[in-house]
Write an enzyme that holds these catalytic residues in place. Structure first.
Site, PDB file in Angstrom:
ATOM      1  N   TYR A  44      15.878  50.042 -16.899  1.00  0.00           N
ATOM      2  CA  TYR A  44      14.556  50.643 -17.094  1.00  0.00           C
ATOM      3  C   TYR A  44      13.436  49.385 -17.380  1.00  0.00           C
ATOM      4  CZ  TYR A  44      16.103  55.510 -17.436  1.00  0.00           C
ATOM      5  OH  TYR A  44      16.654  56.541 -17.174  1.00  0.00           O
ATOM      6  N   LYS A  50      26.875  59.579 -50.829  1.00  0.00           N
ATOM      7  CA  LYS A  50      25.798  60.666 -50.301  1.00  0.00           C
ATOM      8  C   LYS A  50      25.794  60.326 -48.863  1.00  0.00           C
ATOM      9  CE  LYS A  50      22.160  57.295 -51.151  1.00  0.00           C
ATOM     10  NZ  LYS A  50      21.397  56.382 -52.001  1.00  0.00           N
TER      11      LYS A  50
HETATM   12  C1  LIG Z   1      21.960  55.310 -52.748  1.00  0.00           C
HETATM   13  C2  LIG Z   1      21.900  55.009 -54.135  1.00  0.00           C
HETATM   14  C3  LIG Z   1      22.714  54.159 -54.842  1.00  0.00           C
HETATM   15  C4  LIG Z   1      23.576  53.313 -53.920  1.00  0.00           C
HETATM   16  O1  LIG Z   1      22.862  52.006 -53.812  1.00  0.00           O
HETATM   17  P1  LIG Z   1      23.766  50.887 -53.260  1.00  0.00           P
HETATM   18  O2  LIG Z   1      22.624  49.625 -52.904  1.00  0.00           O
HETATM   19  O3  LIG Z   1      24.217  51.192 -51.769  1.00  0.00           O
HETATM   20  O4  LIG Z   1      24.834  50.344 -54.004  1.00  0.00           O
HETATM   21  C5  LIG Z   1      22.630  54.153 -56.174  1.00  0.00           C
HETATM   22  N1  LIG Z   1      21.856  54.947 -56.868  1.00  0.00           N
HETATM   23  C6  LIG Z   1      20.988  55.698 -56.239  1.00  0.00           C
HETATM   24  C7  LIG Z   1      19.911  56.612 -57.031  1.00  0.00           C
HETATM   25  C8  LIG Z   1      21.174  55.877 -54.829  1.00  0.00           C
HETATM   26  O5  LIG Z   1      20.189  56.688 -54.175  1.00  0.00           O
END
Ligand SMILES: *Cc1c(COP(=O)(O)O)cnc(C)c1O
Length: 374
Positions: free
Chosen positions: A264, A35
């Site tokens: 800055y 994702k």
């Molecule tokens: C992002 C996500 C994961 C992955 O989690 P990790 O800690 O990166 O392995 C698994 N399940 C869901 C529903 C997520 O949103």
């Protein structure tokens, strides 16, 4: 994709594939979580690389990200973790063959209504076992199953997400969620639906035996990080390898005399005569301003500390020691913000700690810069 800068994000697909294979040795069915553009590593590129190692399902976020992967030619099972939001998303479940977990009644009714025109559909069901974000409650499972029984919308997967799998000593909290999830599975089974049970993330799949079930969702481990800071990696038959490196060019090198301040706010003042290199990276490139006076980079295989505030497109580093040893630092040299040659590459964990964040955020942000694949 940020294109107004000189940053280069290098993605080592061979290391990603290595990490994926490590997890397949401890789990029967590993679903890569790609994702948010594969945590900044590139949705389509990562999926095609992992297909070579036999990945048969990919998990993304929203349905339109799933559709994008499908339309890029991916023919595997695609799971859209976040569920359908719009009518377009719902249509896409059929046209793009997307599996997605349905998480509340109104959403389920919309899918059922759409199925009257579009025909049969396999769906997932998301259960809220403690995150309190999305999902049916486990005690609703029987009622959901009763509604779906005999219809043309069929649950084939049940899923839930762990809140504290990556915290040592929280086995009880994880076990509580696993028990609630089991109650949901039992509710579905009571109506005759035996589904793929999918609970664990990286941390869960590494150390929590009670969460392994039929398939796991592998996110951060795929990108080379152990969410359990070493305790997870020791369960794997090898070492996780980092997949992302990020560089930016040195723009100018000059002295900073004792007593002179830089950038800055003049938040750093040289205590002795120093040399600084101005690197062409800043917060406009998702290089956090929180790294001001805290972070480090790698130049010529050596760590160099950030001096003063990170600006929009420039950051100063102290190269006094390096140059004192006769190592020339010149405009055009590459500075590593992440990774790098030498004995002390900048790790994602370093970057996260200096920036008061987690490796996930560091990847997602830096990965929005121009990428190349090696
Ligand atoms: C992002 C996500 C994961 C992955 O989690 P990790 O800690 O990166 O392995 C698994 N399940 C869901 C529903 C997520 O949103």
């Amino acid at each position: 994709m940020i294109d107004y800068n000189k940053l280069r994000v290098r993605i080592h697909l061979d290391n990603l594939r290595h990490n994926y294979r490590l997890f397949t040795k401890i789990h029967d069915r590993v679903i890569p979580v790609i994702k948010s553009d594969a945590y900044g590593h590139g949705l389509v590129e990562v999926a095609s690389a992992l297909e070579k190692d036999g990945a048969d399902t990919f998990a993304v976020g929203f349905v339109h990200e799933a559709a994008k992967l499908r339309r890029a030619g991916c023919d595997k099972r695609i799971l859209a973790l976040l569920g359908p939001i719009s009518d377009e998303d719902i249509q896409s479940l059929w046209t793009d063959r997307i599996l997605t977990p349905i998480s509340h009644w109104a959403q389920l009714r919309r899918v059922l209504a759409a199925s009257e025109q579009n025909g049969p559909l396999d769906i997932g069901l998301k259960f809220d076992t403690g995150m309190r974000r999305l999902g049916f409650l486990p005690e609703e499972a029987g009622e959901v199953a009763a509604l779906l029984k005999g219809g043309n919308v069929t649950p084939v997967m049940a899923t839930s997400h762990l809140a504290r799998a990556d915290e040592p000593g929280r086995e009880k909290d994880v076990a509580l969620q696993a028990r609630r999830f089991q109650a949901a599975l039992d509710g579905l089974a009571g109506a005759g639906f035996v589904v793929e049970a999918n609970l664990a993330n990286s941390a869960g799949g590494m150390v929590h035996e009670n969460c392994r079930m039929d398939s796991m969702r592998l996110g951060i481990g795929l990108y080379g990080c152990d969410p359990l800071e070493g305790a997870g990696e020791e369960r794997l038959p090898g070492k996780l390898l980092p997949a992302m490196e990020v560089t930016a060019p040195v723009m100018q090198v000059h002295p900073l005399k004792r007593g002179e301040s830089i950038s800055y706010g003049w938040t750093f003042t040289a205590e002795r005569d120093a040399m600084v290199a101005i690197v062409g990276v800043g917060y406009a490139d998702n290089y956090s301003r929180a790294l001001s006076n805290r972070g480090e980079m790698v130049l010529h295989g050596r760590r160099v500390p950030i001096r003063g505030r990170v600006c929009m497109q420039m950051t100063a580093v102290d190269v006094t020691e390096l140059m004192g040893e006769g190592i020339e630092v010149l405009p055009g040299d590459e500075a590593w913000l992440l990774g790098g040659p030498g004995e002390h590459p900048v790790t994602p964990e370093d970057l996260a700690e200096w920036g008061n964040t987690i490796t996930y955020e560091a990847f997602c942000l830096l990965g929005q810069n121009r990428r190349e694949y090696v």
